[in-house]
Design a protein around this motif. Structure first.
Motif, PDB file in Angstrom:
ATOM      1  N   ALA A 188       0.803  -1.222   0.000  1.00 48.03           N
ATOM      2  CA  ALA A 188       0.000   0.000   0.000  1.00 48.03           C
ATOM      3  C   ALA A 188       0.836   1.273   0.000  1.00 48.03           C
ATOM      4  CB  ALA A 188      -0.929   0.006   1.212  1.00 48.03           C
ATOM      5  N   ALA A 189       2.075   1.179   0.351  1.00 48.74           N
ATOM      6  CA  ALA A 189       2.918   2.375   0.394  1.00 48.74           C
ATOM      7  C   ALA A 189       3.966   2.299  -0.702  1.00 48.74           C
ATOM      8  CB  ALA A 189       3.599   2.488   1.758  1.00 48.74           C
ATOM      9  N   ARG A 190       4.216   3.424  -1.321  1.00 50.21           N
ATOM     10  CA  ARG A 190       5.229   3.439  -2.369  1.00 50.21           C
ATOM     11  C   ARG A 190       6.193   4.608  -2.115  1.00 50.21           C
ATOM     12  NH1 ARG A 190       5.047   2.847  -8.789  1.00 50.21           N
ATOM     13  NH2 ARG A 190       3.976   0.970  -8.151  1.00 50.21           N
ATOM     14  N   VAL A 191       7.461   4.315  -2.135  1.00 50.25           N
ATOM     15  CA  VAL A 191       8.479   5.347  -1.967  1.00 50.25           C
ATOM     16  C   VAL A 191       9.351   5.366  -3.210  1.00 50.25           C
ATOM     17  CG1 VAL A 191      10.549   6.039  -0.699  1.00 50.25           C
ATOM     18  CG2 VAL A 191       8.542   5.191   0.537  1.00 50.25           C
ATOM     19  N   SER A 192       9.575   6.537  -3.725  1.00 47.72           N
ATOM     20  CA  SER A 192      10.525   6.668  -4.819  1.00 47.72           C
ATOM     21  C   SER A 192      11.805   7.261  -4.259  1.00 47.72           C
ATOM     22  CB  SER A 192       9.970   7.592  -5.904  1.00 47.72           C
ATOM     23  OG  SER A 192       8.694   7.135  -6.294  1.00 47.72           O
ATOM     24  N   GLY A 193      12.897   6.862  -4.848  1.00 52.22           N
ATOM     25  CA  GLY A 193      14.167   7.376  -4.349  1.00 52.22           C
ATOM     26  C   GLY A 193      15.132   7.647  -5.474  1.00 52.22           C
TER      27      GLY A 193
ATOM     28  N   SER B 227       5.375  -3.033   0.803  1.00 51.83           N
ATOM     29  CA  SER B 227       4.291  -3.895   1.276  1.00 51.83           C
ATOM     30  C   SER B 227       3.862  -3.492   2.669  1.00 51.83           C
ATOM     31  CB  SER B 227       4.783  -5.335   1.320  1.00 51.83           C
ATOM     32  OG  SER B 227       3.998  -6.081   2.215  1.00 51.83           O
ATOM     33  N   THR B 228       2.580  -3.582   2.894  1.00 48.24           N
ATOM     34  CA  THR B 228       2.020  -3.561   4.233  1.00 48.24           C
ATOM     35  C   THR B 228       2.433  -2.384   5.087  1.00 48.24           C
ATOM     36  OG1 THR B 228       2.165  -5.945   4.139  1.00 48.24           O
ATOM     37  CG2 THR B 228       1.557  -5.005   6.231  1.00 48.24           C
ATOM     38  N   LEU B 229       3.722  -2.309   5.389  1.00 47.23           N
ATOM     39  CA  LEU B 229       4.158  -1.421   6.431  1.00 47.23           C
ATOM     40  C   LEU B 229       5.432  -0.755   6.006  1.00 47.23           C
ATOM     41  CD1 LEU B 229       3.959  -4.357   8.812  1.00 47.23           C
ATOM     42  CD2 LEU B 229       2.355  -2.469   8.869  1.00 47.23           C
ATOM     43  N   LYS B 230       5.551   0.420   6.433  1.00 47.26           N
ATOM     44  CA  LYS B 230       6.812   1.073   6.210  1.00 47.26           C
ATOM     45  C   LYS B 230       7.213   1.740   7.502  1.00 47.26           C
ATOM     46  CE  LYS B 230       8.922   4.679   3.679  1.00 47.26           C
ATOM     47  NZ  LYS B 230       9.006   5.365   4.969  1.00 47.26           N
ATOM     48  N   ILE B 231       8.349   1.427   7.955  1.00 44.17           N
ATOM     49  CA  ILE B 231       8.831   2.115   9.135  1.00 44.17           C
ATOM     50  C   ILE B 231       9.756   3.212   8.685  1.00 44.17           C
ATOM     51  CG2 ILE B 231       9.990   1.928  11.314  1.00 44.17           C
ATOM     52  CD1 ILE B 231       9.591  -0.903  11.316  1.00 44.17           C
ATOM     53  N   GLN B 232       9.490   4.374   9.177  1.00 44.58           N
ATOM     54  CA  GLN B 232      10.278   5.511   8.782  1.00 44.58           C
ATOM     55  C   GLN B 232      11.127   5.904   9.969  1.00 44.58           C
ATOM     56  OE1 GLN B 232      10.400   6.842   5.931  1.00 44.58           O
ATOM     57  NE2 GLN B 232      11.714   8.562   6.436  1.00 44.58           N
ATOM     58  N   TYR B 233      12.395   5.592   9.883  1.00 46.15           N
ATOM     59  CA  TYR B 233      13.291   5.966  10.968  1.00 46.15           C
ATOM     60  C   TYR B 233      14.221   7.036  10.454  1.00 46.15           C
ATOM     61  CZ  TYR B 233      12.115   2.307  14.319  1.00 46.15           C
ATOM     62  OH  TYR B 233      11.511   1.522  15.249  1.00 46.15           O
ATOM     63  N   GLN B 234      13.961   8.248  10.816  1.00 49.37           N
ATOM     64  CA  GLN B 234      14.831   9.320  10.369  1.00 49.37           C
ATOM     65  C   GLN B 234      15.081  10.330  11.450  1.00 49.37           C
ATOM     66  OE1 GLN B 234      13.335  11.022   6.731  1.00 49.37           O
ATOM     67  NE2 GLN B 234      15.322  10.567   5.812  1.00 49.37           N
ATOM     68  N   GLY B 235      16.051  11.164  11.224  1.00 50.87           N
ATOM     69  CA  GLY B 235      16.455  12.153  12.210  1.00 50.87           C
ATOM     70  C   GLY B 235      15.514  13.341  12.291  1.00 50.87           C
ATOM     71  N   ALA B 236      16.008  14.376  12.943  1.00 48.14           N
ATOM     72  CA  ALA B 236      15.167  15.526  13.242  1.00 48.14           C
ATOM     73  C   ALA B 236      14.651  16.206  11.984  1.00 48.14           C
ATOM     74  CB  ALA B 236      15.951  16.513  14.092  1.00 48.14           C
ATOM     75  N   HIS B 237      15.365  16.039  10.892  1.00 50.61           N
ATOM     76  CA  HIS B 237      14.926  16.656   9.643  1.00 50.61           C
ATOM     77  C   HIS B 237      14.131  15.658   8.800  1.00 50.61           C
ATOM     78  CE1 HIS B 237      17.166  20.297  10.322  1.00 50.61           C
ATOM     79  NE2 HIS B 237      18.191  19.568  10.703  1.00 50.61           N
TER      80      HIS B 237
ATOM     81  N   ARG C   5       0.690   2.248   8.338  1.00 51.10           N
ATOM     82  CA  ARG C   5       1.553   1.892   7.204  1.00 51.10           C
ATOM     83  C   ARG C   5       2.909   2.575   7.308  1.00 51.10           C
ATOM     84  NH1 ARG C   5      -0.189  -2.335   3.746  1.00 51.10           N
ATOM     85  NH2 ARG C   5      -2.384  -2.520   4.200  1.00 51.10           N
ATOM     86  N   VAL C   6       2.895   3.729   7.903  1.00 57.41           N
ATOM     87  CA  VAL C   6       4.149   4.477   8.037  1.00 57.41           C
ATOM     88  C   VAL C   6       4.353   4.791   9.516  1.00 57.41           C
ATOM     89  CG1 VAL C   6       5.394   6.565   7.410  1.00 57.41           C
ATOM     90  CG2 VAL C   6       3.857   5.489   5.759  1.00 57.41           C
ATOM     91  N   PHE C   7       5.547   4.511   9.991  1.00 57.79           N
ATOM     92  CA  PHE C   7       5.856   4.752  11.397  1.00 57.79           C
ATOM     93  C   PHE C   7       7.080   5.631  11.483  1.00 57.79           C
ATOM     94  CE2 PHE C   7       3.710   0.818  10.854  1.00 57.79           C
ATOM     95  CZ  PHE C   7       2.754   0.813  11.860  1.00 57.79           C
TER      96      PHE C   7
END
Lengths: 660, 660
Positions: free
Chosen positions: A173-178, A214-224, A350-352
């Motif tokens: 369900a989530a799509r990230v382009s990079g 798929s399913t879940l995306k964990i977003q672990y990023q810094g202050a920015h 989906r996004v954490f």
């Protein structure tokens, strides 16, 4: 579930180049950002066999630099992943906190030395300091053994959530382009949008990447955090007037507490010493705002000062002790204390977000977070190349500087993702992520506000009776000991935490982590730490404190538990703990088969034959040696439910409430 | 001294092919044989920076197979090389010894359970079992990190000692020729003599190697030692009538002590259980000679029996407990107990033998040595390929099967080689190798003779009042506890062991290893184990138990010690240990500089701030807290000399007696 599929879709709406050049990879979890929180999460997921990818925009990992304080609970978490051995081998240990205050004779004098960690159940009663690069290596090496590497440098550009797919846990369900950038830092070749990549792994080519999540995306990023901004999640909080400087160096001094965590309150400002790995220490130095802050903009201006000036300020606080100018300053910076927390921790399950992406704060006795906002635009423009590089490194690091000890605990939530991905639990399990994190994050920030105020304030003296007394300061230090060590975290009630029945086990607090305890293994007399039988391996552990060993009752219990274990065979492991009240001639082999699934899974609460270890567990846990108890420990080591032996069926209903 | 030179001599007398094809390498030490003793020695030398080569005739290392019992002292030695962590992670631990004897009701019954290790000062109060392949990997990996690999398969063919060069410690006085064989096991392409090698590293080619050996050659080989035979060193000793069988398997049993070291005396023969890594156990089973020995030749005939038959015999001893036929027998063999020791341990201080090359014996409670002589010609000829492979493996293994726990201590002698090679000590230091080894080896063998007799004897019962009683057996077990654990080794007087002054430190026995003790580090309050400050790093450690801290006396002491440390700066490190009798306000920073060379080198004999650890060292070591003492520990962890604080000059004369 490993080995992501790679497909070349026939068309891509956001692309103007031939679509066959877009590389699209399906993964179960994409982790954006390979800071400590990100790699810990990716490591946890990889260990659970999840198809995980991790990307980072930095071209290489942190080589060295920032120290970081690892809290007692965090060391336990390292151990649950089999990684504490290396951490303890490489890191420095802080066992003692020392306090200095103004002396009647001028300068400062020792007021007190106390244990640095006051939480009585801490398995590791100390903090570890180790630079971030070394900590990251521990996890990166662990991931590498499982075939997971950080893809870098990859800069995320788009994040879309297909809301029509949210109800299907198996949907991507989530799509990230990079954008895959050049490996030369700063030379980014961005074709824009969800664009092309020549479908090859050759990293010499600048290319774009497109991840389908798929399913879940964990977003672990810094202050920015890019994700946080993309999803319009605000940071809420405030900035203070407290300005502090930091200097890393190998000290040359006659100060006797330079290897302790030392808080110095002086007439000339406050100062903190944090010993680090090797011979290094870090000095935190309270500054007058005017020394470092641009009056017009209110922002830090690093041009106004430098490590020599910072040390000069520190010397005034530390008088009469001498700190000679060291051979080198290994790192330095200046920051304004502030505390902020994200307004949401997740989107649509989906996004954490986690790590500095969801809170920034400076915790003075565990100091390792910076208020980047004030700093990021303040670098001087005309320096030598080396200086610029150094500063860029510092700046880049600050943008990801973690509150590591706090972040680490986030990786303990990985099991929830695994349960949903595997179809073992419904999507609702993921709602507990925000629930369990938010209150703690806010508590921590409230505490930091209070504590940094106490520490930045003037000391109480005969001239300043309203100042902060050592007693106030020490009381705060010790009162919050359980909290700051991470040991005191207690999750609220939810489907996975069922308060109640505390009288069965007074000292096993439901919602807290299972306290460590030494047992003697029944089959071979080996002393074992219970926590080592509770690794972070996605299994619930059902601890059966068998109580007295009346055969009929045991048979009944075994039958009940066998049913539970059979029903949840994939997710539940049983460990039996014999009582000191067992009949003297009762042998572990007399247990019904269901209660001894393997010879290593039966513990005894008796002293070992040499009489030196063990024999205190039922008492320490507050469990009646005759009545026994059932204690269910979650995959992350937290106690989910406690019930009397007779109520085994409540364990079944506990599992049924969230497991499919 | 690393990176051996490679030269191509203009002529080679023993060669008939072009001399340019002979590869000649100069090394400081050549180790022949990459069994446990060999790789431990090579690792120790490599760690000391010595130019060492190690060759082995086997094409690859042991993959798996033999378990081996690692004694408490041996674990300490592993730790001194930084390798105990991995050993403890991978190995099984034996904490308890159980004893079974005939029951009045028929069969056997439990008589006693006692701690397996009775030596009170053992740092690790247990034995570790781990198969030899895993143990070897620990050392091979450690060597690899230092760039040292085993050259294999290389079969040694000639050994010459140039006696005209013996007085020059820098001369390459020993020369070994070797044949590089094909990597295919058994397909050996030997051109004979000290022959040719195409000077390339391509291992696909069969070639010969010629090593020119500097100074010293340590010969570590098994019972069929080529070096020992080449030098005409006889094995002296005897064979007994005791025949034993061995079976490795994962048991399926109702026997409750299957994870303890269990000695079973029954009416139907004796039996020993040794738990191993994973779920495996090893059964040692006493046999009637007629079952396995060829009456004509007196040798073991393996055709006469097999693992099923061995288990059948064990079942009779173990009745009424049931041992089901396991899924597989992982390994099995039969042996006759015998004990032999080499007549010499070294030749001209140029060649040293160690490991099974200098003693073979079967030590029943620490059982891991075999009498190969009887076995090597007894393999059946007509089996399937798999069976043959398995047996070849067994046979090959037996030829190198080590008494590992004993052999390990040999690597502690590596420092002596280093001292001579570096020119820090004269050649005479090497005479202590034979001196310190021989007595211990013989004592061990005498003990084994006695103990294996006790264990192979019939149990005492009402019908057999002359049999071995449990009390006799247990007494022998516990009396020799310090000895069998390796803790009790005490070296005799020599230039490097100076008896005397025991009243300064009652419980630090000169000639024994320095006993472990927990201290609190003065600078940072961290609990540290003294043994961890005594790594095997070729440094002597001078422990200064400072006693009461009268400033004038300390200054005098510091001046004396500074002289010693300056004179032997390369070889001596100083560690200060503050006394519980020090003045309350005395801080480690008050020590004269000479007594605190680094902040990590000052220990305190006080309890830690939490009151749980430390504070017992002066008392445990029997040192007067006011008088203090000087204790000099050799690079291998053994106590060399103890003197009163006032007699520091005796430390200088101790060093001078063997150091250049």
């Amino acid at each position: 579930m490993r080995g992501p599929g790679c497909r070349h879709p026939p068309s891509s709406s956001s692309s103007s180049m031939p679509t066959s050049l877009v590389r699209e990879t399906e993964v179960d979890v994409l982790v954006v950002g390979a800071g400590p929180a990100g790699i810990m999460c990716a490591n946890a997921l990889a260990k659970a066999g999840v198809n995980v990818r991790i990307i980072d925009q930095r071209p290489s990992k942190v080589a060295a630099g920032q120290a970081d304080g690892i809290q007692p609970r965090t060391i336990e978490v390292f151990q649950s992943y089999g990684l504490a051995e290396r951490l303890l081998r490489e890191g420095n240990q802080m066992h003692i906190a020392a306090f200095y205050n103004p002396s009647q004779h001028g300068g400062i004098e020792l007021t007190d030395r106390v244990p640095d960690v006051t939480a009585p159940t801490a398995r590791y009663p100390f903090e570890v300091t180790l630079h971030q690069g070394a900590i990251e290596s521990i996890f990166l090496d662990s991931m590498r053994e499982m075939g997971v590497e950080v893809s870098r440098p990859v800069v995320p550009t788009h994040l879309d959530i297909d809301t029509t797919k949210l109800d299907d846990p198996n949907a991507y369900a989530a799509r990230v382009s990079g954008v895959k950038t050049s490996r030369t830092f700063g030379k980014r070749d961005n074709h824009g949008g969800c664009a092309r990549e020549i479908c090859r792994r050759d990293r010499r080519y600048t290319a774009n990447r497109c991840y389908s999540i798929s399913t879940l995306k964990i977003q672990y990023q810094g202050a920015h955090s890019w994700v946080r901004k993309t999803l319009n999640i605000a940071m809420e909080g405030s900035q203070t007037d407290y300005v502090w400087g930091v200097v890393d160096m190998v000290p040359r001094t006659d100060f006797p507490d330079v290897r302790h965590k030392t808080a110095v309150h002086s007439e000339n400002g406050s100062c903190m010493i944090i010993p680090r790995e090797g011979d290094m220490i870090r000095l935190y130095i309270q500054l007058e705002g005017k020394d470092a802050v641009d009056a017009t903009s209110g922002r830090i201006d690093k041009k106004r000062t430098g490590p020599h000036q910072l040390l000069e300020v520190a010397r005034k606080s530390l008088y009469p002790y001498v700190f000679e100018t060291p051979e080198a300053f290994h790192w330095w910076t200046i920051y304004i204390i502030g505390q902020r927390v994200a307004s949401r921790f997740s989107v649509d399950e989906r996004v954490f977000i986690a790590g500095d992406a969801c809170h920034t704060f400076a915790f003075l006795l565990l100091p390792n977070s910076f208020y980047q906002h004030s700093l990021s635009q303040s670098f001087p423009q005309s320096r030598s190349r080396n200086e610029r590089q150094h500063e860029r490194c510092s700046q880049s690091r600050q943008a990801f500087l973690p509150m590591l000890s706090r972040q680490l605990t986030f990786c303990t939530a990985a099991w929830k993702l695994v349960y949903v991905l595997r179809g073992w639990a419904g999507l609702s399990l993921l709602k507990t992520y925000e629930f369990e994190r938010r209150k703690y994050a806010q508590d921590l920030i409230d505490f930091d506000v209070k504590f940094s105020g106490l520490f930045s304030g003037k000391p109480r003296t005969t001239m300043n009776e309203n100042g902060v007394s050592h007693e106030d300061f020490l009381k705060a230090f010790q009162t919050f000991g359980g909290f700051t060590s991470g040991i005191g975290i207690r999750y609220g009630e939810s489907p996975i935490v069922r308060y109640g029945n505390q009288s069965c086990a007074h000292s096993i607090v439901v919602g807290q982590r299972m306290p460590p305890q030494l047992f003697i293994r029944a089959a071979d007399g080996r002393p074992v730490e219970l926590q080592d039988l509770l690794p972070s391996n996605t299994l619930f552990k059902l601890l059966v404190f068998t109580g007295d060993t009346v055969t009929a009752a045991l048979g009944h219990l075994a039958a009940n538990l066998q049913e539970i274990v059979d029903k949840f065979a994939t997710n539940v492991e049983l460990i039996s703990i014999l009582s000191p009240a067992k009949q003297p001639d009762f042998c572990f082999m007399d247990l019904p088969g269901a209660l001894r699934p393997h010879w290593t899974k039966v513990l005894s609460d008796e002293k070992d034959l040499r009489g030196t270890e063990g024999g205190n567990a039922y008492a320490a846990y507050g469990i009646d040696p005759h009545a026994g108890a059932l204690v269910c420990v979650r995959p992350d080591g937290y106690v989910g439910i406690v019930v009397p032996l007779e109520e085994a069926s409540n364990i079944a209903s506990y599992f049924t409430s969230f497991m499919v």
